[in-house]
Every structure is written in structure tokens, then in C-alpha cells.
Write an enzyme that holds these catalytic residues in place. Sequence first.
Site, short mmCIF file in Angstrom:
data_model
loop_
_atom_site.label_atom_id
_atom_site.label_comp_id
_atom_site.label_asym_id
_atom_site.label_seq_id
_atom_site.Cartn_x
_atom_site.Cartn_y
_atom_site.Cartn_z
N HIS A 1 -21.24 -77.96 -85.81
CA HIS A 1 -21.75 -77.24 -86.99
C HIS A 1 -22.69 -78.13 -87.80
O HIS A 1 -23.81 -77.74 -88.12
CB HIS A 1 -20.55 -76.79 -87.83
CG HIS A 1 -20.88 -76.12 -89.12
ND1 HIS A 1 -20.52 -74.82 -89.39
CD2 HIS A 1 -21.49 -76.58 -90.25
CE1 HIS A 1 -20.92 -74.49 -90.62
NE2 HIS A 1 -21.50 -75.55 -91.16
N GLU A 2 -22.23 -79.33 -88.11
CA GLU A 2 -23.04 -80.21 -88.96
C GLU A 2 -24.29 -80.67 -88.22
O GLU A 2 -25.35 -80.84 -88.84
CB GLU A 2 -22.21 -81.41 -89.42
CG GLU A 2 -20.96 -81.04 -90.21
CD GLU A 2 -21.22 -80.10 -91.36
OE1 GLU A 2 -22.28 -80.19 -92.01
OE2 GLU A 2 -20.35 -79.25 -91.64
N HIS B 1 -27.11 -78.31 -88.45
CA HIS B 1 -27.82 -78.38 -89.74
C HIS B 1 -28.99 -79.35 -89.71
O HIS B 1 -29.86 -79.27 -90.59
CB HIS B 1 -26.86 -78.81 -90.84
CG HIS B 1 -26.06 -77.70 -91.43
ND1 HIS B 1 -26.61 -76.53 -91.90
CD2 HIS B 1 -24.71 -77.59 -91.67
CE1 HIS B 1 -25.66 -75.75 -92.39
NE2 HIS B 1 -24.50 -76.36 -92.25
N GLU C 1 -25.99 -71.73 -93.23
CA GLU C 1 -24.55 -71.70 -92.92
C GLU C 1 -24.19 -70.71 -91.82
O GLU C 1 -23.31 -71.00 -91.00
CB GLU C 1 -23.76 -71.41 -94.20
CG GLU C 1 -23.96 -72.45 -95.30
CD GLU C 1 -23.68 -73.88 -94.84
OE1 GLU C 1 -23.00 -74.08 -93.82
OE2 GLU C 1 -24.15 -74.80 -95.52
#
Length: 811
Positions: free
Chosen positions: A298-299, A302, A321
Site C-alpha cells: 500500500h505505502e 503511494h 488512498e
Amino acid sequence: MSLTLAEARARAAAVSDVHYALALDLTDPSQGTYGLRCQVTFQCSEETTFLEVTDAVGLEVDADPGVGWSYDGKRLHLSGVDRCRHPEHQPGDVCPRRVVVTARMPYVTDGDGMHTFTDPADGETYVAAYLGMDVAQKVFPCFDQNDLKALVDLEVTADPAWTVLANGRVHHQHDGHWEFATTLPIPTAMFVVCAGPWHSRTWEHAGLPFGWHARASLADELDRDFDELRSTTERCFDHYASLFDEPMPFDSYDQAFVPGQNWGALETPGCVTYRDEYLPRGRLTDRLRAARASTIAHEMAHMWFGDLVTMTWWEDTWLQESFADYMGVRVAGDAVGHHDLLVAFETARKVNAYRADARRSTHPVAPEAEDVPDVDAAATNFDMISYAKGGSSLRQLVTWLGDETFLAGVNAYLSQHRFGNTRLTDFVAALDAVSDRDAVGWADAWLRTTGFDTVRVEREADGTPVLHRDGSRPHRFWVASYDDALSPAGGHLVDLGDEPVRLPELRGRIVLPNARSQTYAQVALDDLSLAAFADRLPRLDDPLARAVVWGQWFEAVRTRRLASHDYLDLVARHLPVEPHPMIVGSVATRTLGSVLPERVAAADVGDAVASLSAAFARGLAAAGDDELRLVFVEGLASTSRDAALLESWLDADGVDGLEWYAGLRWRVVTRLAAIGAADAAYVEGERRRDGTVDGEIGAARALAARPTAQAKADAWAAATDAGVSNRRFEALTGGLWQPEQAALVAPYVARYLAEAPALAERGQAFAQAVGRAFPAVPLDADQLADVRAAVPAVTNTILRRDWEDALDDRG
């Protein structure tokens, strides 16, 4: 006062070419403040503008000639910044302006700024800047908005024994002085610095330096997990390289387990920070391993969605997000091998999205900018709609468009807007350009509307199932079918819109729409299928399909279509024989955290807890797999009233040879305290035995859980202390509210309503913690009336939203 949309738009139109040269002095955290010198250079086409810098002490400004300034404790107002006095420039020329600010800034303990933490395990101190919306200004003077990206030069002076991490590579380091390479253009919210005696493991991959870092007292745990953490990082990194045309944008990739982080993790480029609860002492469960891999993915997503390309204003939080939520599950599965993450997503995050979407506070995944008038309002939209509903919507988009087309649009979007700021229309235009389907219409239907559709199954007289859509969105999903023994009997990929879809080939069969979790919609099953799943769910081999059924039961008890006692009966019958730990864990969490306080009367909670405890005990007796045994132990540790059993587990530091983790031991201690079997001396002995921050937090929770008036008074006093840290506040309030103690804690329901508004003024993150501390006990009609009466007077946007949500959840 938070930044408004109007102010942000006006400032973005006037200000450009921002560059920060920042020097931080972190040498003595015991002073309570740190030193900074920040040179801001920029161009401005207007006569006035402002920088944000909150609660600066001894602020001094050295600016270009003709630049005036004033400071009100939050904003540094500047005048004369459009005037060019360079002798070779013409009147009206716009040229760089320079403002140098020196000040001392306060450390914080609530995770909203330059957080300081002293580790009780070894006395070592750590400081780290955790930012996010409206927080950069608590660390250094800045134009605190996403669409004024800037270059950042950073120098840090710190204890020579420390390691300092930041957004860029270390350019020079000597005797406690650190200089970092100038960053690429980043939003101020994505600045980071982490300083302390970190235990570090570093390596190179794909030509970049990588590292994992943790507190010195967690060195053994980092070494234990390092091979897995390195492998997960590299696999995710290489997988993204295969998906995205744009290379990794930044020059390094450190990842640090840090104390006091409010978010699960924060995607600061070059140095991602994670809650150090992701690095537990003791056993690392397979569930945490999968969740951690998903968070890493997930990170990392980003770095592209959020850091390379950043939303312009907070109405497009989903552009960051939702993508990261979708990619985190996808990449942790495809690249790392955690293919069961959709099971957890279906029974946890997606269920929370439905709850959020049913509240009065629901909002579109992508609202209009004017519906997010300021940053405080934006803070409330960091919710399961922006994350899980948005991620589910993207999964549906991929199913609807096809993966190849979706990725073509994504890559066009990233390349066209690299290091820029975007809006919904930019992303949709990129999709529309590569697809023969109506991406604009899809976005209007899915991202600009609220609520969720329902896929309803009806039967014709001959048993033919017919799918109906109650709602307005186009859906594409798999319909699974089963025989009477719930053995698979085929299925179909279905497009469902305005017109019903007949499935004559599935005549007489049990059906489950959306069995592969491809869309975001509730399912209303026909009587035949409902009865079959309620009677013999364990025969359904596919864990994802079982997760979908459990999700429907969660929704049914939330909407009161299913009475709480009938729901608890389903749990008692099916949970002890459920073989998937993620489902068991989700059912336990949902039942204990939501169903008990929201759907069970106070007089019936004791019997409900006893029923759950018996179900967990039966599951533990039948489970053969260690991970499954452990999740049933967790359930028993939260519900058992058998003090002798719980104490035997503590004496053995585990269950029948099953290794556990430090947090589980503290769960047992808290339960003993809650049933009156562990007094203050007992808890203190456990705290001393532990000797770490886990022990400090665990002891605070356990002491607050004791069933005495004095324990509750002490817990409330500690929770409302002006200097309480974010983690300690969460532990104290978590222990205070025990569903079986509704009568005992009744006075604190009133005190919470009276005192929470003042507590919430401490800052956005702490306001969220205060809102999450809403009484987790059954409330009677008079107490709910008191909440309704209190809401109109609450001026804090975040707290008011949380209270309204709590009322809706109990409606």
C-alpha cells in the site's frame, strides 16, 4: 482555523517555485522544544500571502528588503512579496523572494508533529516528524497545501550516536551533523525526519539503497523478520516496476518502525514510517504477516499515487488512498503470495465501508471540491469510503474495463502528470482515452454518488434465479452456484444494470452473487440460498465465498433484519468449525467491537459473552492448525470468565506449547482485571515483568478495565491529563469501556460527553482518538438522548462527525 479551499486556491494561483532550506537542531529533546532555521524562497504575484507555522517560540524573521511580516501564533503573514527591487528587472517582474525564519518549536506526544518518545526498555529517546494534512506547519514554516510542491534541503544536528533518516539520501554526515540530498518536488505533508539510535539493516536493490529500521530495543525482532521484510519489499518493488512505466521516482527507500505513529503507516517518499506494532515481540502471526505485506505494498503504491502525482485538494483523497488500498491487496497477493487477503478485506474493511456508507456522513468517493471547504472537513474523509469503498470500486473498474486497459490508463495518467497535481477529471480522461467503454459515465455513477446498491435474488415459479439491481450503478461480477451439499456447480460472469438478469441454467441451484468480491454491493439472497448457507455454511469450500456470506450477516444484524440473538446463534454454530483464521478473527472483532455494544442490551451482554466464549472454546478444542488455535485463544482471552484457565496460560507463557506474542499476554491480563481476578499489584507485577512500552500501555489498559469505581475514576483522570500521549489515551479509554460494565461506567458516559470537546481541541489526530473513544458499551435510551442533545453544541468538525456516526451505528 484550518486552511480553506478558497484560501488554498488563491495562494496556489499566486505562489510558485517554492524551495525550503531547513536546518533542525534535535540535540536536546529534554528541553521540550527543538531549534529550526528555515529559508523559504518562492515567487508570488500578489502583494500579500502567508506561511503557516504553529506555536513557534521566539520566532524571528529575516526577509528581503520591503517584505513586512506579522505572526499570530499560526500564520506568518507576509506583505510586499510581489515587489521586485532587482536593479536589472523591470517594474512588474516577478522574482524570487526570500524569507528566513528562526524559532524553537514544541515537541509533541500525540503523533501530530515532531513526536518524542523515550523507550522504557532502555531509556533511549527518539524524535520523528509525523506529518499529513495540516501538520507540516507544526514542524517548520511552510505553504501547507498539496499543490504547492517544493524542493527541500535538510540539515539536522543531533546526538552523534543517533541515526537520522529523511526523504533523501544522506549527502554528508559527521559528528552529529547530517546533510541530505535535495528532494524532488514533494508536498509539505510528505516531509519526514526520524532521529534516534535506530537498529538498521540496509542493502541495495535495482540500483537504489534500501533499509529497514527499528528502535534499538526491537533489534532482535527486526533481525528475526529482516529476510522476510527485505523479500517483501523487493518483490513489491519489482512488481510495481512491471506494472508502471514510470520508474520509482525517488532516490532511496528506507522504511522504519516508529513509536507513536497515528496512522498505520505514512507514505513519506524516501522514508516510509510504520507503527511499530507491526514488529511485535513474540510470535508473528500469519494474519499480521499478511497485513504487514499489504501495508508495505500500500505505502509503496503511494510513491506513484500520492507522491509522484498528488491530489490538488482534499476532495480527491481517493486518488491516493483508494488506489493504494486496491494495490496493497493486489500486489501483496500477486507478488508476495498472500492470496487470502481478499478474505480479510471482505470481512473487515469492506464491511466497515458499508457501515460508513449507511451513515448520514456518507460522501461520494470523489466529492466535489466545494463539499470539502477546509482541511478539518477533509480530515473526516480519511475513512472507509475513501479507502475500502474506493478500493472496491477500483476492483470493479478493473473487472469492468479489463486489466490491460486499466493499466494503460493508469500509466498514461502517471506519465502525463508526473510531479504534478491532479483532479478526478485528469484520471478519468486518461482512462477514457484508452478504452472503448464510457469511463466518464462510470466515474459519474460510481465516484460521484453515495450509498451502495443491492443485488437482489428472486426465484421464478420453476426455481430460476433472477438478479435485480436496487440502485443505479453498472455491475460486473461472478455468480457462483452450488448443489444442495454446497459443492460448486458452475457459475457465470454477469453484467447487471437496469434490466433483471435471468439465469435459467442455474434453475433450482443455490446461488451467491459477487462470490469473488468483484463489486461493491450488498446481496439480498433468496430464501433457498439463505436457508442453505445458514444451515450448512461450513460445507462451502471457498473461503472467499464464506467471507461474502459472513459479510451479509454482518450487514443484516447492523440493519436489524437479523436479530442479535439469531446472529449470535449463527456464530455459535458456525464459528467453531470455521477453518480460516482470517474469518474467525474478523467475526470475533466484529461481534465484540460492534454487535455487543450496539445491538445487545446491557442486561443480555453477559449471556452473549458467555455464548461467544463457549464458541471460542469449542473452536480451540477442534483446531489442529497453530494459527487457527491462536485466533481462538485470542477470542477466549477477551471473553472467558475462567480465571484459573487464564492464569494457567500466563504461568506457561502460552497455550499448550503454542507460542504467543506480547500483546496477547496483555489481553489475558486485561481480561483477568476486567473480571476482578487481577488487582493493581498483579498488574504492576506484569508491567515490571514486561519492561517495555508494551507493558506500559498494557498495564494502563488493564488497570482501567478493573470493575471498581476507583479504577474507573483513576483511568478517567489519567486519560484527561493534559499531557497524555496518544497511545496511552487509547489504552486507558479502551480499558475503561467494558461492555459487561455498562452500569459501572455510566457516570463516565456523561463525563465523556461533557469533556471530550475540550480534549479534541488538541489537534486533528487527537480529536480522532477522542472520537474513537466513544463509549463502547450498550447505551440506554436516555444516554442516547443525551448524545443527540450534545451533538449540536460540538464545534470540532472531527468529533462531531464521530458522534453522529456513533449515533447512526446504534440507530
